[in-house]
Design a protein around this motif. Sequence first.
Motif, PDB file in Angstrom:
ATOM      1  N   ASP A   1       0.857  -1.191   0.000  1.00 11.84           N
ATOM      2  CA  ASP A   1       0.000   0.000   0.000  1.00 11.84           C
ATOM      3  C   ASP A   1       0.891   1.239   0.000  1.00 11.84           C
ATOM      4  OD1 ASP A   1      -2.491  -1.512   0.324  1.00 11.84           O
ATOM      5  OD2 ASP A   1      -1.684  -1.974   2.317  1.00 11.84           O
ATOM      6  N   PHE A   2       0.876   1.956  -1.119  1.00 18.12           N
ATOM      7  CA  PHE A   2       1.782   3.085  -1.300  1.00 18.12           C
ATOM      8  C   PHE A   2       1.038   4.407  -1.205  1.00 18.12           C
ATOM      9  CE2 PHE A   2       4.388  -0.296  -2.838  1.00 18.12           C
ATOM     10  CZ  PHE A   2       5.696   0.116  -2.627  1.00 18.12           C
ATOM     11  N   THR A   3       1.747   5.411  -0.687  1.00 17.98           N
ATOM     12  CA  THR A   3       1.272   6.792  -0.622  1.00 17.98           C
ATOM     13  C   THR A   3       2.067   7.619  -1.619  1.00 17.98           C
ATOM     14  OG1 THR A   3       0.707   6.579   1.718  1.00 17.98           O
ATOM     15  CG2 THR A   3       0.995   8.814   0.849  1.00 17.98           C
ATOM     16  N   TYR A   4       1.369   8.377  -2.431  1.00 16.87           N
ATOM     17  CA  TYR A   4       2.049   9.205  -3.432  1.00 16.87           C
ATOM     18  C   TYR A   4       2.880  10.286  -2.752  1.00 16.87           C
ATOM     19  CZ  TYR A   4       2.833  12.019  -7.615  1.00 16.87           C
ATOM     20  OH  TYR A   4       3.413  12.706  -8.643  1.00 16.87           O
ATOM     21  N   ASP A   5       4.082  10.520  -3.288  1.00 18.36           N
ATOM     22  CA  ASP A   5       4.944  11.563  -2.750  1.00 18.36           C
ATOM     23  C   ASP A   5       5.082  12.719  -3.736  1.00 18.36           C
ATOM     24  OD1 ASP A   5       7.157  13.171  -1.882  1.00 18.36           O
ATOM     25  OD2 ASP A   5       7.843  11.525  -0.638  1.00 18.36           O
ATOM     26  N   LYS A   6       5.861  12.535  -4.836  1.00 14.70           N
ATOM     27  CA  LYS A   6       6.112  13.667  -5.723  1.00 14.70           C
ATOM     28  C   LYS A   6       6.780  13.213  -7.019  1.00 14.70           C
ATOM     29  CE  LYS A   6       9.669  16.297  -4.956  1.00 14.70           C
ATOM     30  NZ  LYS A   6      10.691  17.200  -4.439  1.00 14.70           N
ATOM     31  N   VAL A   7       6.887  14.134  -7.974  1.00 19.27           N
ATOM     32  CA  VAL A   7       7.705  13.955  -9.171  1.00 19.27           C
ATOM     33  C   VAL A   7       9.154  14.208  -8.792  1.00 19.27           C
ATOM     34  CG1 VAL A   7       8.259  14.935 -11.431  1.00 19.27           C
ATOM     35  CG2 VAL A   7       5.866  14.548 -10.786  1.00 19.27           C
ATOM     36  N   VAL A   8      10.050  13.316  -9.238  1.00 23.48           N
ATOM     37  CA  VAL A   8      11.470  13.478  -8.909  1.00 23.48           C
ATOM     38  C   VAL A   8      12.345  13.718 -10.131  1.00 23.48           C
ATOM     39  CG1 VAL A   8      11.321  12.157  -6.768  1.00 23.48           C
ATOM     40  CG2 VAL A   8      11.818  10.965  -8.923  1.00 23.48           C
ATOM     41  N   LEU A   9      11.842  13.407 -11.331  1.00 26.81           N
ATOM     42  CA  LEU A   9      12.652  13.545 -12.544  1.00 26.81           C
ATOM     43  C   LEU A   9      11.738  13.798 -13.730  1.00 26.81           C
ATOM     44  CD1 LEU A   9      15.242  13.146 -14.326  1.00 26.81           C
ATOM     45  CD2 LEU A   9      14.786  10.680 -14.212  1.00 26.81           C
ATOM     46  N   THR A  10      12.093  14.796 -14.547  1.00 27.06           N
ATOM     47  CA  THR A  10      11.395  15.039 -15.809  1.00 27.06           C
ATOM     48  C   THR A  10      12.413  15.413 -16.872  1.00 27.06           C
ATOM     49  OG1 THR A  10      11.042  17.423 -15.552  1.00 27.06           O
ATOM     50  CG2 THR A  10       9.406  15.956 -14.536  1.00 27.06           C
ATOM     51  N   THR A  11      11.980  15.374 -18.124  1.00 30.65           N
ATOM     52  CA  THR A  11      12.864  15.747 -19.219  1.00 30.65           C
ATOM     53  C   THR A  11      13.328  17.192 -19.114  1.00 30.65           C
ATOM     54  OG1 THR A  11      10.896  16.228 -20.540  1.00 30.65           O
ATOM     55  CG2 THR A  11      11.913  14.068 -20.839  1.00 30.65           C
ATOM     56  N   SER A  12      12.536  18.048 -18.467  1.00 27.84           N
ATOM     57  CA  SER A  12      12.899  19.462 -18.341  1.00 27.84           C
ATOM     58  C   SER A  12      14.123  19.681 -17.461  1.00 27.84           C
ATOM     59  CB  SER A  12      11.720  20.257 -17.788  1.00 27.84           C
ATOM     60  OG  SER A  12      11.421  19.855 -16.465  1.00 27.84           O
ATOM     61  N   MET A  13      14.510  18.673 -16.692  1.00 29.73           N
ATOM     62  CA  MET A  13      15.666  18.783 -15.809  1.00 29.73           C
ATOM     63  C   MET A  13      16.968  18.423 -16.509  1.00 29.73           C
ATOM     64  SD  MET A  13      14.025  17.020 -12.417  1.00 29.73           S
ATOM     65  CE  MET A  13      12.510  17.642 -11.669  1.00 29.73           C
ATOM     66  N   LEU A  14      16.869  17.957 -17.759  1.00 27.81           N
ATOM     67  CA  LEU A  14      18.032  17.548 -18.542  1.00 27.81           C
ATOM     68  C   LEU A  14      18.184  18.450 -19.760  1.00 27.81           C
ATOM     69  CD1 LEU A  14      19.769  15.168 -17.533  1.00 27.81           C
ATOM     70  CD2 LEU A  14      17.436  15.076 -16.645  1.00 27.81           C
ATOM     71  N   PRO A  15      19.233  18.290 -20.569  1.00 24.01           N
ATOM     72  CA  PRO A  15      19.493  19.230 -21.666  1.00 24.01           C
ATOM     73  C   PRO A  15      18.341  19.338 -22.657  1.00 24.01           C
ATOM     74  CG  PRO A  15      21.440  17.917 -21.240  1.00 24.01           C
ATOM     75  CD  PRO A  15      20.339  17.331 -20.410  1.00 24.01           C
ATOM     76  N   SER A  16      18.290  20.476 -23.336  1.00 24.40           N
ATOM     77  CA  SER A  16      17.297  20.707 -24.380  1.00 24.40           C
ATOM     78  C   SER A  16      17.363  19.597 -25.424  1.00 24.40           C
ATOM     79  CB  SER A  16      17.541  22.060 -25.047  1.00 24.40           C
ATOM     80  OG  SER A  16      16.651  22.256 -26.118  1.00 24.40           O
ATOM     81  N   GLY A  17      16.211  19.121 -25.863  1.00 16.59           N
ATOM     82  CA  GLY A  17      16.162  18.027 -26.823  1.00 16.59           C
ATOM     83  C   GLY A  17      15.939  16.680 -26.189  1.00 16.59           C
ATOM     84  N   THR A  18      15.944  16.606 -24.850  1.00 19.29           N
ATOM     85  CA  THR A  18      15.669  15.355 -24.155  1.00 19.29           C
ATOM     86  C   THR A  18      14.205  14.986 -24.329  1.00 19.29           C
ATOM     87  OG1 THR A  18      17.398  15.753 -22.508  1.00 19.29           O
ATOM     88  CG2 THR A  18      15.660  14.204 -21.913  1.00 19.29           C
ATOM     89  N   THR A  19      13.946  13.741 -24.721  1.00 16.07           N
ATOM     90  CA  THR A  19      12.577  13.297 -24.978  1.00 16.07           C
ATOM     91  C   THR A  19      12.088  12.235 -24.000  1.00 16.07           C
ATOM     92  OG1 THR A  19      13.365  11.635 -26.555  1.00 16.07           O
ATOM     93  CG2 THR A  19      12.756  13.807 -27.439  1.00 16.07           C
ATOM     94  N   GLU A  20      13.003  11.524 -23.332  1.00 15.31           N
ATOM     95  CA  GLU A  20      12.624  10.495 -22.364  1.00 15.31           C
ATOM     96  C   GLU A  20      13.613  10.498 -21.202  1.00 15.31           C
ATOM     97  OE1 GLU A  20      11.882   6.481 -23.910  1.00 15.31           O
ATOM     98  OE2 GLU A  20      11.972   7.337 -25.930  1.00 15.31           O
ATOM     99  N   THR A  21      13.099  10.375 -19.993  1.00 15.94           N
ATOM    100  CA  THR A  21      13.909  10.126 -18.799  1.00 15.94           C
ATOM    101  C   THR A  21      13.152   9.079 -17.985  1.00 15.94           C
ATOM    102  OG1 THR A  21      12.856  12.074 -17.816  1.00 15.94           O
ATOM    103  CG2 THR A  21      15.089  12.353 -18.656  1.00 15.94           C
ATOM    104  N   SER A  22      13.601   7.844 -18.046  1.00 17.01           N
ATOM    105  CA  SER A  22      12.811   6.771 -17.445  1.00 17.01           C
ATOM    106  C   SER A  22      13.704   5.598 -17.062  1.00 17.01           C
ATOM    107  CB  SER A  22      11.709   6.323 -18.415  1.00 17.01           C
ATOM    108  OG  SER A  22      12.246   6.004 -19.685  1.00 17.01           O
ATOM    109  N   TYR A  23      13.079   4.544 -16.529  1.00 15.30           N
ATOM    110  CA  TYR A  23      13.771   3.335 -16.083  1.00 15.30           C
ATOM    111  C   TYR A  23      14.818   3.656 -15.022  1.00 15.30           C
ATOM    112  CZ  TYR A  23      11.381   1.507 -20.141  1.00 15.30           C
ATOM    113  OH  TYR A  23      10.409   1.173 -21.040  1.00 15.30           O
ATOM    114  N   ALA A  24      14.413   4.458 -14.046  1.00 10.70           N
ATOM    115  CA  ALA A  24      15.330   4.893 -12.988  1.00 10.70           C
ATOM    116  C   ALA A  24      15.436   3.845 -11.888  1.00 10.70           C
ATOM    117  CB  ALA A  24      14.853   6.210 -12.405  1.00 10.70           C
ATOM    118  N   ARG A  25      16.644   3.706 -11.364  1.00 11.50           N
ATOM    119  CA  ARG A  25      16.879   2.945 -10.133  1.00 11.50           C
ATOM    120  C   ARG A  25      17.656   3.840  -9.171  1.00 11.50           C
ATOM    121  NH1 ARG A  25      15.502  -2.533 -10.658  1.00 11.50           N
ATOM    122  NH2 ARG A  25      15.645  -3.449 -12.750  1.00 11.50           N
TER     123      ARG A  25
END
Length: 345
Positions: free
Chosen positions: A176-200
Amino acid sequence: MNEPRPGRRLFLRAGAATGAALTVGGLTAPAASALAPEAAAVAAVAATPGGFPDYRYVRTLLKPSQLKYNPTGEIIFPCIRGTAGRIANPLGRYYLYYGPHDAPGGICLAYGDSLEGPFTEYPHNPIVANTWQPHYSVSHVASAHVMWHEGLKEMWMYFHGENTTTRLARSKNGIDFTYDKVVLTTSMLPSGTTETSYARVFPHELPSRGAHFVMVFMLNNTSNHRDIHWGWSADGRTWTFDQQPLVRHGDVGAVNIGGPHLLYRNGSTYVVYNKDKGSGGDLMITEVGNDFSRRTHLGVFYNSVSSAPESGRAAAPSFGTDGGVPYMIYEAGDRLAGSIAMARG
């Protein structure tokens, strides 16, 4: 079991003595029981010079066709976590997180008492869906990586949906999980970034950056070639990201690389990741050092075979050690047409 294959070595933090401790993903908790003597013997035989295990496929743990929750006929991105000493009255000694990628996706759970299997599907999957009001409504959620947060005694789940956004949810019981927040988006990386995923995410000390956690993830951009990137955080919630790749696809002769996981050996840090050769792919390893300043590419970590279930592709590994015997839980088979398999060192 497959025949031994040269060049397939694991660079892994030494495991605990048999029956003394349980280590999953580099985190340690008391063991409930030792593995059978024959399992320990297999590990001893497989040890290569220098003490590095040589992983070999043993069996398939989960197939989409055998699952009750199966909206798309595919599953990806396993993450194995031990529950001993962490969760009160768990369903099993191990929680295995996984799920489909394509819409609607969904974060799923299976549980078992051995890394050898079997694993039982949780009857109320998905435990995290693609709609979680009022926080988000997206086409899919996928690629759950669950980290045990020792300080807070919680399971922290990092997952993506869409491919541009990684989120955090937290749980005391791993279900049972409680939502916290967004931690990573493409806007946090260089211009032209289209995907930021599969994080560990892993506990990792970086004193010079005031960080106690690091994240490794896949980044795609308008060139449509995927690299491994990384970031660091003091609390696991607010992150700073290096704007340059940790591992570039071209540096290892790949079309794309992804599915990164950290491992440790002899006081240093390594990243293991899947390499896409255009048709199938193997797992590769690069030493990055404890401060992530090195880029020593060591080649093939695990060489997938052409026969089923791998069919020339191994990806998205997650690691555990039980009673001194190392295991790798991973995607086996063609992308979005494979299963979750187990290999033993």
